[in-house]
Write an enzyme that holds these catalytic residues in place. Structure first.
Site, short mmCIF file in Angstrom:
data_model
loop_
_atom_site.label_atom_id
_atom_site.label_comp_id
_atom_site.label_asym_id
_atom_site.label_seq_id
_atom_site.Cartn_x
_atom_site.Cartn_y
_atom_site.Cartn_z
N ASP A 154 41.00 34.88 40.06
CA ASP A 154 41.44 35.12 41.43
C ASP A 154 41.82 36.59 41.65
O ASP A 154 42.36 37.24 40.74
CB ASP A 154 42.65 34.23 41.75
CG ASP A 154 42.94 34.16 43.24
OD1 ASP A 154 42.05 34.55 44.04
OD2 ASP A 154 44.04 33.73 43.62
N ASN A 177 34.36 26.57 47.96
CA ASN A 177 33.95 27.98 48.15
C ASN A 177 32.66 28.16 48.96
O ASN A 177 32.34 29.28 49.38
CB ASN A 177 33.82 28.71 46.80
CG ASN A 177 35.14 29.07 46.17
OD1 ASN A 177 35.26 29.15 44.94
ND2 ASN A 177 36.17 29.29 46.99
C1 FPP Z 1 38.26 34.39 43.58
O1 FPP Z 1 38.68 35.64 44.08
C2 FPP Z 1 36.96 34.52 42.94
C3 FPP Z 1 35.85 33.79 43.24
C4 FPP Z 1 35.83 32.72 44.25
C5 FPP Z 1 34.56 34.04 42.56
C6 FPP Z 1 34.62 34.33 41.07
C7 FPP Z 1 33.27 34.67 40.61
C8 FPP Z 1 32.93 35.67 39.78
C9 FPP Z 1 33.92 36.53 39.09
C10 FPP Z 1 31.49 35.98 39.58
C11 FPP Z 1 30.75 35.28 38.51
C12 FPP Z 1 31.52 34.79 37.38
C13 FPP Z 1 31.12 34.71 36.08
C14 FPP Z 1 31.99 33.94 35.21
C15 FPP Z 1 29.92 35.33 35.53
P1 FPP Z 1 38.82 35.81 45.65
O2 FPP Z 1 37.53 36.26 46.20
O3 FPP Z 1 39.37 34.56 46.24
O4 FPP Z 1 39.87 36.98 45.71
P2 FPP Z 1 40.96 37.22 46.84
O5 FPP Z 1 41.95 36.09 46.73
O6 FPP Z 1 41.53 38.53 46.47
O7 FPP Z 1 40.22 37.24 48.16
#
Ligand code: FPP
Length: 244
Positions: free
Chosen positions: A24, A72
């Protein structure tokens, strides 16, 4: 050295067998730098690579990360596409290097909701993982904890109706229907990014996990941060509902 010293020392150097992490803070990391959210996901994917290698090197057996939830899909199309492209890239890479590096990767989640290409990659990764020994990284993709439990219950009911299972349903027999079948529950659950909730992640498996929350955003999460989380884990008294 007395027996107690030996046990105490063992406790001190305890490495969690299974670590789970909610990835996150990618979006906020990007925003702070004036970059698009997608750049945050790319940075987060690199952090995943570093942390997975570190986990392997320090003797963790399993790392399970929450990369994309069943909720998501509500995100902007471009962001979803970027995350899927990143997963495609990292899965390809894992498939090429799993045997050489003794590091396997599996996808946990409702794979049927993914693109045919990602489904095929997840299938290939599983086939390789079935015969490679060593550290295992699980990426939760199109994953929801409640969805996993309902999915498992449906599969159990089908097996029961088909006469494939009999006898009393137990926690142990039910857990064989979860995506995590055959692997131990997480010992340590880490959530970077400042929120302190589980967000539908590994609801069944985290029954006795130790929780560690930090404000550090996932792309900034380092091996030192992981060491800190493990040090806190070691200081906890795990009683599993009993007394010591
Ligand atoms: C949450 O941060 C993150 C996600 C929903 C996506 C995570 C995906 C990756 C890191 C890419 C691929 C992963 C791998 C394991 C190769 P957010 O976007 O909700 O952050 P925020 O709360 O700051 O908006």
């Amino acid at each position: 050295m007395t027996r107690n010293d030996t046990a105490g020392e063992r406790e001190q150097s305890r490495v969690p067998r299974h670590i789970a992490i909610i990835l996150d803070g990618n979006g906020r990391w990007a925003k702070k730098r004036g970059l698009p959210r997608t750049a945050g996901h790319a940075a987060g994917a690199e952090t995943f690579r570093k942390i997975a290698l570190y986990c392997r090197d320090i003797g963790v057996d399993y790392l399970t990360v929450y990369a994309f939830s069943t909720e998501n899909w509500k995100r902007p199309t471009e962001e979803v596409k970027t995350i899927m492209r990143l997963l495609d890239k990292y899965l390809h890479e894992a498939i090429e290097t799993m045997e050489r590096d003794g590091m396997k990767m599996r996808i946990f989640g409702d794979v049927s909701g993914l693109s045919p290409q990602l489904q095929a990659l997840a299938h290939t990764a599983d086939e390789i993982a079935d015969h490679v020994d060593g550290f295992q990284a699980n990426i939760c993709l199109n994953y929801g904890g409640r969805d996993e439990i309902v999915h498992a219950a449906r599969r159990y009911a089908e097996d029961l109706a088909a006469g494939k299972v009999s006898g009393e349903l137990t926690e142990e027999s039910f857990s064989r229907y979860l995506y995590s079948a055959g692997i131990p529950d997480p010992d340590l659950m880490i959530r970077p990014g400042g929120e302190q909730r589980l967000s539908n992640f590994l609801l069944w498996q985290c029954a006795y996990a130790e929780f560690y929350f930090t404000d550090v955003l996932w792309p900034d999460f380092t091996t030192e941060e992981l060491d800190k989380a493990i040090a806190v884990f070691r200081s906890r008294d795990r009683r599993y509902g009993g007394v010591k």
